[in-house]
Motif scaffolding. Sequence first.
Motif, mmCIF file in Angstrom:
data_model
loop_
_atom_site.group_PDB
_atom_site.id
_atom_site.type_symbol
_atom_site.label_atom_id
_atom_site.label_comp_id
_atom_site.label_asym_id
_atom_site.label_seq_id
_atom_site.Cartn_x
_atom_site.Cartn_y
_atom_site.Cartn_z
ATOM 1 N N PRO A 201 0.908 -1.269 0.110
ATOM 2 C CA PRO A 201 0.024 -0.061 -0.110
ATOM 3 C C PRO A 201 0.895 1.273 -0.156
ATOM 4 C CG PRO A 201 -0.163 -1.054 2.155
ATOM 5 C CD PRO A 201 0.693 -1.826 1.494
ATOM 6 N N SER A 202 0.583 2.071 -1.159
ATOM 7 C CA SER A 202 1.545 3.308 -0.959
ATOM 8 C C SER A 202 0.746 4.511 -1.487
ATOM 9 C CB SER A 202 2.691 2.955 -2.150
ATOM 10 O OG SER A 202 3.438 3.936 -2.119
ATOM 11 N N SER A 203 0.503 4.829 -2.765
ATOM 12 C CA SER A 203 -0.187 5.802 -3.144
ATOM 13 C C SER A 203 -1.011 5.679 -4.324
ATOM 14 C CB SER A 203 1.121 6.967 -4.034
ATOM 15 O OG SER A 203 1.692 6.231 -5.127
ATOM 16 N N PRO A 204 -1.695 6.576 -4.777
ATOM 17 C CA PRO A 204 -2.892 5.963 -5.866
ATOM 18 C C PRO A 204 -1.677 5.653 -7.124
ATOM 19 C CG PRO A 204 -3.431 8.201 -4.897
ATOM 20 C CD PRO A 204 -2.085 7.882 -4.110
ATOM 21 N N ASP A 205 -1.041 6.438 -7.380
ATOM 22 C CA ASP A 205 0.001 6.027 -8.684
ATOM 23 C C ASP A 205 0.576 4.465 -8.552
ATOM 24 O OD1 ASP A 205 1.912 8.912 -9.537
ATOM 25 O OD2 ASP A 205 -0.362 8.649 -9.685
ATOM 26 N N GLN A 206 0.999 4.197 -7.404
ATOM 27 C CA GLN A 206 1.622 2.815 -7.288
ATOM 28 C C GLN A 206 0.550 1.855 -7.442
ATOM 29 O OE1 GLN A 206 5.205 1.728 -5.166
ATOM 30 N NE2 GLN A 206 3.929 0.453 -3.932
ATOM 31 N N ALA A 207 -0.628 2.276 -6.638
ATOM 32 C CA ALA A 207 -1.752 1.033 -7.101
ATOM 33 C C ALA A 207 -2.267 1.274 -8.283
ATOM 34 C CB ALA A 207 -2.965 1.795 -6.012
ATOM 35 N N GLY A 208 -2.367 2.311 -9.048
ATOM 36 C CA GLY A 208 -2.727 2.278 -10.232
ATOM 37 C C GLY A 208 -1.531 1.850 -11.350
ATOM 38 N N PHE A 209 -0.510 1.453 -10.960
ATOM 39 C CA PHE A 209 0.475 1.374 -11.830
ATOM 40 C C PHE A 209 0.638 0.038 -12.632
ATOM 41 C CE2 PHE A 209 4.415 1.969 -14.197
ATOM 42 C CZ PHE A 209 5.254 0.567 -13.924
ATOM 43 N N HIS A 210 0.185 -0.958 -11.636
ATOM 44 C CA HIS A 210 0.054 -2.303 -12.195
ATOM 45 C C HIS A 210 -0.901 -2.569 -13.298
ATOM 46 C CE1 HIS A 210 2.277 -6.064 -10.764
ATOM 47 N NE2 HIS A 210 2.834 -5.217 -9.863
ATOM 48 N N GLU A 211 -1.970 -1.796 -13.025
ATOM 49 C CA GLU A 211 -3.061 -2.044 -13.988
ATOM 50 C C GLU A 211 -2.771 -1.232 -15.107
ATOM 51 O OE1 GLU A 211 -5.902 -3.810 -13.481
ATOM 52 O OE2 GLU A 211 -4.892 -4.460 -11.479
ATOM 53 N N GLY A 212 -2.441 0.112 -15.022
ATOM 54 C CA GLY A 212 -2.134 0.745 -16.086
ATOM 55 C C GLY A 212 -0.950 0.328 -17.097
ATOM 56 N N PHE A 213 0.288 -0.270 -16.541
ATOM 57 C CA PHE A 213 1.278 -0.674 -17.022
ATOM 58 C C PHE A 213 0.676 -2.081 -17.950
ATOM 59 C CE2 PHE A 213 5.631 -1.103 -18.076
ATOM 60 C CZ PHE A 213 5.811 -2.274 -18.181
ATOM 61 N N ALA A 214 0.091 -2.913 -17.134
ATOM 62 C CA ALA A 214 -0.576 -4.087 -17.831
ATOM 63 C C ALA A 214 -1.379 -3.696 -19.110
ATOM 64 C CB ALA A 214 -1.186 -5.019 -16.822
ATOM 65 N N ASP A 215 -2.209 -2.853 -18.840
ATOM 66 C CA ASP A 215 -3.095 -2.256 -20.039
ATOM 67 C C ASP A 215 -2.187 -1.905 -21.109
ATOM 68 O OD1 ASP A 215 -5.838 -0.834 -18.350
ATOM 69 O OD2 ASP A 215 -5.642 -2.886 -19.130
ATOM 70 N N VAL A 216 -1.191 -1.144 -20.819
ATOM 71 C CA VAL A 216 -0.164 -0.629 -21.940
ATOM 72 C C VAL A 216 0.433 -1.522 -22.688
ATOM 73 C CG1 VAL A 216 1.804 0.492 -22.273
ATOM 74 C CG2 VAL A 216 0.223 1.691 -20.951
ATOM 75 N N ILE A 217 0.979 -2.566 -22.030
ATOM 76 C CA ILE A 217 1.708 -3.786 -22.558
ATOM 77 C C ILE A 217 0.825 -4.587 -23.597
ATOM 78 C CG2 ILE A 217 2.938 -5.899 -22.392
ATOM 79 C CD1 ILE A 217 4.649 -3.472 -21.822
ATOM 80 N N THR B 264 -5.791 14.205 -11.907
ATOM 81 C CA THR B 264 -5.045 13.753 -10.595
ATOM 82 C C THR B 264 -5.856 14.411 -9.434
ATOM 83 O OG1 THR B 264 -3.311 15.495 -10.988
ATOM 84 C CG2 THR B 264 -2.781 13.198 -11.239
ATOM 85 N N LYS B 265 -6.393 15.598 -9.733
ATOM 86 C CA LYS B 265 -7.424 16.118 -8.542
ATOM 87 C C LYS B 265 -8.691 15.661 -8.280
ATOM 88 C CE LYS B 265 -4.775 20.322 -7.802
ATOM 89 N NZ LYS B 265 -4.731 21.643 -7.893
ATOM 90 N N GLN B 266 -9.050 14.913 -9.154
ATOM 91 C CA GLN B 266 -10.421 14.029 -9.257
ATOM 92 C C GLN B 266 -10.416 13.084 -8.140
ATOM 93 O OE1 GLN B 266 -12.985 15.396 -11.359
ATOM 94 N NE2 GLN B 266 -11.547 16.996 -11.582
ATOM 95 N N GLU B 267 -11.597 13.074 -7.390
ATOM 96 C CA GLU B 267 -11.587 11.892 -6.384
ATOM 97 C C GLU B 267 -11.526 10.708 -6.935
ATOM 98 O OE1 GLU B 267 -11.362 12.600 -3.299
ATOM 99 O OE2 GLU B 267 -11.740 10.472 -2.554
ATOM 100 N N GLU B 268 -12.368 10.301 -7.919
ATOM 101 C CA GLU B 268 -12.520 9.075 -8.768
ATOM 102 C C GLU B 268 -11.043 8.451 -9.271
ATOM 103 O OE1 GLU B 268 -14.444 11.006 -12.441
ATOM 104 O OE2 GLU B 268 -13.964 9.210 -12.985
ATOM 105 N N PHE B 269 -10.110 9.629 -9.419
ATOM 106 C CA PHE B 269 -8.813 9.103 -9.888
ATOM 107 C C PHE B 269 -8.008 8.569 -8.943
ATOM 108 C CE2 PHE B 269 -8.755 9.493 -14.462
ATOM 109 C CZ PHE B 269 -9.887 10.134 -14.687
ATOM 110 N N LYS B 270 -8.570 8.644 -7.695
ATOM 111 C CA LYS B 270 -7.617 7.931 -6.558
ATOM 112 C C LYS B 270 -7.769 6.514 -6.597
ATOM 113 C CE LYS B 270 -7.037 11.772 -3.460
ATOM 114 N NZ LYS B 270 -7.437 12.711 -2.607
ATOM 115 N N GLU B 271 -8.956 5.943 -7.516
ATOM 116 C CA GLU B 271 -9.075 4.510 -7.380
ATOM 117 C C GLU B 271 -8.144 3.747 -8.383
ATOM 118 O OE1 GLU B 271 -11.201 2.522 -10.262
ATOM 119 O OE2 GLU B 271 -10.808 1.150 -8.906
#
Lengths: 659, 482
Positions: free
Chosen positions: A229-245, A334-341
């Motif tokens: 558990p860290s930051s919204p970015d780290q939480a989202g990185f796995h998903e985003g990176f996997a989507d990119v690939i 990044t300031k939108q609440e929904e983008f913390k998910e």
Amino acid sequence: MAYQYRMQKFTIIAQDPSVRSKKNDWPGGDIQPPISWAGGDEEEAILTAEVNVPAEELAPGPRGYRVQVIDYNSSTGEIYTPVEYKLLEEGKYCDPFIGEPDAMLLTNPTFHAQNVYAIVMKTLARFEFALGRRVSWSFDGHQLQVAPHAFADANAFYSKRDRALLFGYFPRRKSNSQQISGGGNGEVLAFEGHTAKMEWVFTCLSHDIVVHETTHALVDGLRERYTDPSSPDQAGFHEGFADVIALLSIFSLPGVVGRVIDLGNQAGGDSQRIALENLDAKALRKSVILGLGEEFGQELDDSVTGIRKTALRRSVEMKPPAEMVPPQPADYYTKQEEFKEPHRRGELLVAAMMNAFLRVWCERLKRLGDAPIPGANRQPARERFLDRRRVVEEGAAVAEYMITMSIRALDYTPPTDLEFCDFLSALLTGDYEIRPDDSKYNFRKTLKESFLAYGMAPTSKYGGDEEGIWEPPNHSLRYDRTRFESLTRDPDEVFRFIWENREALGLEEGAYTRVLSVRPCMRTNPDDGFVLRETVAEYYQQLNIMGDELKQYGIKTPPEMPADFTVTIYGGGSLIFDEFGRVKFHVRNRILNPERQTRRLKYLWEYGYFDPSMAADGGDFYGGRRFAEIHRKRFNIFPGMLNKRRSINGEKIENEQWA
Amino acid sequence: MAKKSKTSSGRDRTRSRNTTNGSTSAARMNRLTSKSKPSKLILRAYQVGFGDCFLLTFQYRLKANKTEERHVLIDFGSTAKPIDAPEDLMLRVAEDIQKTCKGKLHAVVATHRHKDHISGFATNDKGTAPGNIIAGCKPEVVIQPWTEDPEAKRNATKPTKVRRKVNAAFLASMGYMQAVSSSVLAEARHLRLGPNPNLFDQLKFLAEDNEGDKNLKNKSAIDNLNSMAKENFYVSFGSKSGLETILPSVKTHVLGPPTLEQSEEIKKEARKHEEFWMLQEEFWMLQADAGNGMRSDGGPLFQGFQSLYSNMRTPLHTRRFIRQLNNVRATQLLEIVRILDDAMNNTSIILLFEIGDHKLLFPGDAQIEDWNYALRDAPEKEREKIHALLEDVSLYKVGHHASLNATPHTLWDMFRRRRDKQPRGDLQTIVSTLEGQHGSQRNRSEVPRKTLVKALKKGSEYFSTQELNGDGEICKVFSIDL
């Protein structure tokens, strides 16, 4: 002795069983047509492809040295017959599925097993090529187990605890039923005595889903702390990176790309040519969006199944804030609440990467010559065309390069508390090291601009050789007490180096420190064959510290956190050694960085991550099944159960329970 | 003869239904006036094991030393009886209810659709089931949450307003969730136990509780509830309760469940929530389809390729993985049914009876989410009134069998009649529960929850149906002078 082939070809489904083509429209190239077309020119067939994977001795499954397919169905308690390959005289395996009709491909679980095996191995091979070394899984063991029909559920995920990729299946919605060639009413097909109801959607047959889940497993092997558990970015990185690939993997299949590039655009063209008007970034974005909707199959719409296909479409649709009406500041999202998910956050990464991809592709196309109509005078600009095959090849080449670039960047990221801006600096650095001259295609320049457009600037403010790349270490380090040869392979040797230089490296002496990996690698520049030898070592630090003790380091705790509340904080670094054993880069997050830790604690406290019931064994937050959990938790149903763990009116729900 | 059913908004709709002659009950009903006041309340807490069953008898003094009684039955269900209880426990309870109310019930409240609250209403063809006996008591009205209103489902599908779409999607989701629960049970039978033997038991318990009308017995209970009375009331926060004429001088406040419109978040972002609830509906439909597909297919997924091995004699390299995957699947299914279970609990009616100085709180299985509107999100003036009522509660039927998340701390802290708050505190708490059926001590989710029970004992006159001997003592009687 028979010749030992290094590569083996296997048939896979190019994208999705719902992606089909008529005989007359068959894309060709690497997309194999069926052996026979029973229905004539108007008949449609599923697009398949042949992929090359490293050759190996396969046991029935197939089971190889890195991947074991075990086709067990936990919903029915059945095991399906494993695929067993026949060895041909020349030493290759015979692929029994070349040119087979759709009925065979869809109703034969052994084909499904081959499909997942080949795509997982292909993805693994991509990672190993990019990184220039073998890539381990994150768990103890060498073989990832894959269940193509794991359960009757609209879900697919990677499970570290179970050392597995698990793919679900679910019924096709009746409104989307299609006639299958060879079928009577389209519901039941017979093929060589095997029958099955043709109503199921198998996630194991969706190319991008398999790539996506495999990427989770590989990233977990490379950066095991990214599930902390860290930051919204780290939480989202796995998903985003996997989507990119996953997305770029599809674009690297020319046959699939060719189908989408002028969808929805009015300008003329034909099967040989594409109108230039359809080839600017905006037009390509539009057709890609439509194409993704068509190509990805409606059944696997992520909004319902949690298998993020709509997220891919949504990411590409996500305009840079400056292009919105009215224009918004760059940090709008990044300031939108929904983008913390996590899923939404990951879409930001995909948006930045995919927009960069489209722009580079367009840039390359500008340098291609026209494909004029034979015998005609030079057309005005609006009537100019390019050769379709060249356009597609360029797209595939850009996609392939960006995959390599993205994977390679992982070596240059910090091992803990990753933010997207760190990843951008890593992308730039990794590419710069192997290919200093960016002038040909401006990959790095375009990436920087694309990320900036979404409010993400490179973490590194180094303005030396190139803006945004990591700065080389500016402190002197001791090398005289470490052994160069051991430094390239031995974690204890690397730890000795770290300990000797702890002050210079800025480590916290009182923290628990561990070297996670030492990985020698050899990377090649595709343009000139230049070989780069590096050793990448990863270490992390951990401290258990009370709330009131953090103040002395300038770290602010959430106001509601009790003074004696113990938190675990992390830090760490990636040391990149050159071929002489000298540190080129030290990419790190200092454990007692006040800004970063304050942000992290605030985010985690607000979202209830310090609830003891959330933590599982071994410090792994969800007990090794994080990815399944993330999908499922989106579907709690009841007013007030939305984002259940968030504060409601300033009070957390957890406080209402009888702990 | 047409029967009326009413929505929480009080609009009348007619439905054709056969009825029996109601003249006797009409005459009885007419002996009280709107000014009649009850003099005594007798509360019977029945021992049904893991479930709820409460009979409230309001006694009204008439002239010439006669009394008129009004009987309200709140829930009648169980998923597990005490070990020493007889097999026909529920039948005995039904007979006792019939005897106590002298064959005439006035109202039945089914707080929500869980089996442990409605199984007793199941009927059989012979007319000998507990539900037949209850139906034979001819209640005037049956009260259920708004989520059970068949008309709400029909109306909600008419175009095009956001609220209607949202309601339709929500209600459809509830239906699909029950289908999922049913298929979970079917699938669970295939699972061979993994490292956690409790997993299967938990799964079975929750799935059975949530099957809804997919289970035939549950279906008969639901059908019985919808047909046994002249009127059906479907209530929500702030609506009429349906007991206004049945219980003169008793104010019955409905504190839950809230409707979707009452959610603060819905008001703020209606369009976003329309999308959310549509997605919910599609998701649960997909889950239900997957489960239904499995059962309706009958045969294997790939005929001709199925298992070559039976039981545990699978190839050596597969055995560990099979155990792991079974565990994964059981955990997934458990999470699904827990979501469903929570959702269903949160449709519970929360009733507060106000009679003079006495306030009796019956929240069914309402969890924190169900309580949220009453405790926090209602408009300020309304909320203040509710809080004033809750502060003065004199009898609290503990929510959800004393689980960890159905007695919010905020609520418990409000009760000023607790004896740990004042020496003369007279708060009575009643728990209908059975240990060892639900949750686990290991993850601090056992029902009844230890820490809650400790607080209840400290702060109130505490009673648990577990204190009743299953064979001899069928209920505990509380007599309250009003």
